[in-house]
Design a protein around this motif. Structure first.
Motif, PDB file in Angstrom:
ATOM      1  N   ALA A  31       0.840  -1.203   0.000  1.00 31.55           N
ATOM      2  CA  ALA A  31       0.000   0.000   0.000  1.00 31.55           C
ATOM      3  C   ALA A  31       0.876   1.255   0.000  1.00 31.55           C
ATOM      4  CB  ALA A  31      -0.921  -0.004   1.219  1.00 31.55           C
ATOM      5  N   THR A  70       1.818   2.509  -3.436  1.00 30.99           N
ATOM      6  CA  THR A  70       0.640   2.922  -4.197  1.00 30.99           C
ATOM      7  C   THR A  70       0.080   4.227  -3.640  1.00 30.99           C
ATOM      8  OG1 THR A  70       0.266   0.538  -4.216  1.00 30.99           O
ATOM      9  CG2 THR A  70      -1.338   1.880  -5.363  1.00 30.99           C
ATOM     10  N   ASP A 106      -0.318   7.771  -5.464  1.00 32.44           N
ATOM     11  CA  ASP A 106      -1.624   8.431  -5.489  1.00 32.44           C
ATOM     12  C   ASP A 106      -1.500   9.888  -5.060  1.00 32.44           C
ATOM     13  OD1 ASP A 106      -4.633   8.200  -5.670  1.00 32.44           O
ATOM     14  OD2 ASP A 106      -4.381   8.977  -3.641  1.00 32.44           O
ATOM     15  N   THR A 135      -0.981   1.226 -12.134  1.00 34.44           N
ATOM     16  CA  THR A 135      -0.580   0.187 -11.187  1.00 34.44           C
ATOM     17  C   THR A 135      -1.082  -1.144 -11.748  1.00 34.44           C
ATOM     18  OG1 THR A 135      -0.558  -0.458  -8.853  1.00 34.44           O
ATOM     19  CG2 THR A 135      -2.645   0.373  -9.694  1.00 34.44           C
ATOM     20  N   ARG A 142      -6.768  -4.844  -6.422  1.00 33.13           N
ATOM     21  CA  ARG A 142      -7.564  -3.785  -7.042  1.00 33.13           C
ATOM     22  C   ARG A 142      -8.673  -3.316  -6.103  1.00 33.13           C
ATOM     23  NH1 ARG A 142      -9.011  -3.150 -13.311  1.00 33.13           N
ATOM     24  NH2 ARG A 142      -9.956  -1.126 -13.070  1.00 33.13           N
ATOM     25  N   TRP A 171      -7.202  -1.103  -3.424  1.00 30.22           N
ATOM     26  CA  TRP A 171      -6.881   0.251  -3.921  1.00 30.22           C
ATOM     27  C   TRP A 171      -8.171   1.068  -4.063  1.00 30.22           C
ATOM     28  CZ3 TRP A 171      -2.877  -1.150  -2.069  1.00 30.22           C
ATOM     29  CH2 TRP A 171      -1.801  -1.802  -2.650  1.00 30.22           C
ATOM     30  N   LEU A 181      -7.790   5.125  -4.071  1.00 34.85           N
ATOM     31  CA  LEU A 181      -6.595   5.465  -4.851  1.00 34.85           C
ATOM     32  C   LEU A 181      -7.004   5.720  -6.303  1.00 34.85           C
ATOM     33  CD1 LEU A 181      -4.066   2.968  -3.247  1.00 34.85           C
ATOM     34  CD2 LEU A 181      -4.752   5.255  -2.526  1.00 34.85           C
ATOM     35  N   TYR A 231      -5.825   5.532  -9.424  1.00 33.65           N
ATOM     36  CA  TYR A 231      -5.064   5.028 -10.573  1.00 33.65           C
ATOM     37  C   TYR A 231      -5.897   5.204 -11.847  1.00 33.65           C
ATOM     38  CZ  TYR A 231      -8.043   0.978  -9.713  1.00 33.65           C
ATOM     39  OH  TYR A 231      -9.126   0.169  -9.527  1.00 33.65           O
TER      40      TYR A 231
END
Ligand code: MSP
Length: 758
Positions: free
Chosen positions: A29, A32, A36, A53, A85, A88, A93, A95
């Motif tokens: 995390a 990521t 973000d 990602t 996924r 996230w 997040l 992405y």
């Protein structure tokens, strides 16, 4: 092939793609979340941003994990990829794309890249016999049984026909490239490691495997699958559209490639800073503009990882304190690039100190008072007094410092600066106490003071909130509404960060309803998080099987001769004939010892090995007297040499003597040569509870870059001494071979840093 052209109008950033052999934890995390935060800031600066990602789904490790879980690799990968996924998404997040390496678009792109490399003469067929670490999917230089220098697991011997990439042809080009693009790799420690690795010589790299099938078939030779690191690295271009005929994909690729930044964990810098640029140069594709390595999140004295069983899940923190608390902690507590300790205690302390009692409390006081005294509408501030001038100037300083700090990834410093404004605004409020009317002040004067103070404090909060938005998006969004500024996501779309300046909060603006931001965490918050983790562990006979802990099978004992015979395409045309072990000789254990003597030492038995049973004795290598060979006076910086320890028949000692020696597990963080000292290496080692510097006389036997990350045993309570002006704080433990070569003690199982040997 330069990467230095600035691209202010667009920004492409990527996380590493995560292996699907284990469920996501905080370590994953971390990268990521950092991406973000950067992506949010870039967008709010009006920069056209693409944030990628995804998951890394092929290779032997995943094939085995799936087998252990009794599922097909595809079912297995699909389930774990969905967990990444899903997490996230729950964490909010932003992405722009999530790539799975099992997708058709990726397969097509990898095959195109492979074919291009082959067509341009950079791939040839050969055969490889040597060691392989399945966990890291990396070739390891050394004899059978050697542990992987990165993860410590025992490597396996593989003997296969492979395709090789002519990595050796890129040594000079890469060095020139690093030289011309000094900002390509950061931090500096990683850059130095990478450069010294390349300088030590590049061997050709095996880029296909034949002993299993879970991968992308080599175009035109389905017996081979593409080496998982070539497959994985290519995600950064295939996700944009490389390999596609669709004009939309091609346009995206043309627009966003080369990447502005690959964010990676420090242990995968070799793949990103050496192999990846070499592949791209060979294929005639531009090289990314930068690679930034983050340090490790440590928990309970070791790198947080499933195999150590010391993971914390992001969901746990999110459930108890919220996602913003986690983001704030990771970016504020850990200077980016360094390792950082995670603990529930430190998290709660930061949360209560900086968020609940700091920012949250400030917002709540001001918003409530604006409602109470001014019916929720921002009052006219009136003329500034000195107190407002000072606060305004602090805000200007903070605005000026925040951007550059953030953009250089000094998140911690950037946040520290903002919290100066939080504290000063708080202090300003307390000093001017708008809630208290001194008896000598007229009602009218008092209202004027209240108006000035609250309008000023609210403006400071608006600035604080705009700046922290990329890091605390959920909370900033709530505060933005409370300040009557509307939807912060809209503001971000309108590039509101391009002009954060004092004076944006207009008199008359209607505030939203006050709402709690960061309820204070009580003592039970830690217990709740701990319980959530314990419950999770209990139910963790996971669908993912053993995940990261999928232990490689024991090394084959067969004596192996590592060899490569070139044949087929390009054979014999390479500038450098492939060496016994391709490629992953880098940053891995190099040994000068005879094959049989190079087995890892079982340090559990260190004090039980009678010195006279074998001519290989264990000794403390070498602050001053290396296990192999003695230091020259030049290395010692003085003519005083310690006597080498007695070779055989040491006198007996009692247990009391033994316990005086504090032997501890440490990990090498930095290793470098000491100028003008042929035999000395300067090491920085991590004991979990502290870091120290040790000078060791092993430079003739170990290449420094290959030691980084390796776990060793040190004598931790040795009095410090100086060698060549540098302080040495401890000694390494090594076996000394008959020819004098030291073999560092290491472990077959996972051991936490700082563990005592007894
Ligand atoms: N699949 C490769 C990356 C391929 S990129 C083309 C891989 N996967 S991984 O799942 O093992 O790790 C992904 C990232 O998570 C790495 O950057 C790694 O450093 C990071 N982390 C995993 N555990 C971590 C910590 N405890 N702390 C910080 N980051 C860590 O490597």
């Amino acid at each position: 092939m330069t990467n230095s052209t600035p691209s202010p109008a667009r920004y492409y950033l990527t996380t590493p793609i995560y292996y699907v052999n284990a469920r996501p934890h905080l370590g994953h995390a971390y990268s990521t979340i950092v991406c973000d935060a950067i992506a949010r800031r870039k967008r709010a600066l009006g920069i056209d941003t693409w944030f990628l990602t995804g998951t890394d789904e092929h290779g032997q490790k995943i094939e085995r994990s799936a087998e252990q879980a009794g599922r097909t690799p595809m079912e297995f990968a699909t389930a774990i990829s969905a967990e990444f996924r899903g997490l996230w998404d729950r964490l909010g997040l932003t992405y722009d794309d999530f790539i799975r390496t099992t997708e058709e678009r990726h397969k097509r792109g990898v095959q195109k890249l492979f074919a291009t490399l082959r067509d341009r003469g950079f791939i040839y067929k050969g055969s490889y016999t040597g060691q392989y670490c399945v966990s890291d999917e990396a070739y390891v230089d050394g004899p059978p049984g050697i542990p992987c220098p990165d993860c410590g697991r025992i490597t396996e011997t593989v003997s296969e026909e492979n395709y090789f990439f002519k990595l050796s042809a890129f040594e000079r080009k890469l060095l020139e490239f690093y030289e011309e693009n000094p900002g390509f790799i950061e931090p500096e420690s990683t850059r130095r490691e990478v450069i010294s690795f390349v300088r030590s010589g590049l061997k050709d790299l095996s880029v296909s495997r034949t002993s299993f099938s879970w991968g992308i078939p080599v175009p035109g030779d389905g017996k081979h699958v593409v080496y998982v690191w070539l497959d994985a690295l290519a995600n950064y271009i295939t996700a944009l559209g490389y390999g596609s005929d669709d004009p939309k994909d091609q346009a995206r690729f043309a627009k966003f490639w080369p990447a502005d930044m690959h964010l990676i964990g420090k242990e995968i810098s070799r793949f990103h800073c050496v192999y990846w640029p070499a592949f791209l140069m060979a294929a005639g594709i531009a090289v990314p503009r930068s690679v930034r390595a983050n340090g490790w999140l440590l928990f309970d004295q070791g790198k947080m990882s499933k195999s150590r069983g010391n993971i914390v899940r992001a969901e746990t923190v999110q459930e108890v304190l919220g996602a913003d608390a986690l983001r704030y902690f990771l970016l504020r507590e850990i200077p980016f690039g360094q390792d950082g300790h995670f603990s529930f205690e430190a998290l709660v302390q930061r949360y209560n100190g900086d968020l609940a009692n700091g920012y949250g409390n400030l917002v709540s006081r001001v918003v409530n008072m604006v409602h109470k005294y001014f019916g929720g509408a921002v009052p006219e501030a009136g003329a500034e007094t000195q107190a407002e001038t000072v606060l305004r100037s602090t805000a200007a300083d903070v605005i000026a410092a925040f951007g550059p700090d953030f953009d250089e990834m000094n998140f911690s410093e950037a946040l520290k600066a903002v919290w100066v404004l939080v504290a000063d605004t708080d202090g300003y409020l307390t000093a001017n106490a708008p809630w208290k009317k001194p008896p000598e002040r007229s009602e009218q004067e008092h209202i004027a003071v209240q108006a000035r103070v609250l309008a000023t404090a609210a403006e400071a909060i608006r600035i604080i909130t705009a700046l922290v938005y990329p890091i605390l998006p959920e909370s900033a969004s709530k505060v933005w509404r409370q300040l009557g500024q509307g939807d912060i996501a809209d503001a971000a779309r309108q590039a509101f960060l391009t002009d954060v300046a004092w004076g944006g909060l207009k008199a008359g603006t209607k505030f939203g309803e006050p709402a709690p931001l960061f309820p204070r965490a009580e003592k039970d918050a830690i217990d709740r998080m701990q319980n959530l983790e314990d419950q999770n562990k209990k139910s963790a006979v996971e669908a993912a099987g053993e995940g990261e802990s999928a232990a490689p099978s024991p090394a084959t004992a067969s004596p192996s001769v590592v060899s490569v015979q070139a044949s087929g395409h390009g054979a014999g045309t390479s500038a450098t004939q492939p060496q016994p072990n391709p490629a992953e000789h880098n940053m891995t254990l190099h040994t000068t010892a005879p094959v049989d003597s190079d087995k890892p030492v079982d340090t559990a038995k260190v004090h039980q090995v009678p010195a006279d049973v074998t001519s290989t004795r264990l000794s403390s290598a070498p602050v001053s007297a290396p296990a192999g060979g003695q230091l020259s006076p030049a290395d010692q910086g003085s003519s005083a040499e310690e006597k080498p320890p007695p070779a055989q028949g040491s006198e007996q000692i009692t247990i009391d003597d033994f316990v005086k020696v504090d032997l501890r597990v440490a990990q090498i963080l930095v290793a470098e040569r000491v100028p003008k000292a042929d035999k000395l290496l300067r090491l920085e080692v991590d004991l979990g509870y502290e870091k120290r510097q040790i000078l060791a006389g092993i430079a003739q036997y170990y290449e420094p870059e290959k030691l980084v990350g390796r776990k060793i045993v040190i004598v931790a309570n040795l009095a410090p001494r100086k060698l060549r002006g540098l302080e040495s704080n401890g000694m390494l433990l090594a076996a000394s071979l008959p020819d004098g070569a030291p073999v560092l003690a290491s472990f077959l199982e996972e051991v936490p840093l700082g563990a005592r040997l007894k």
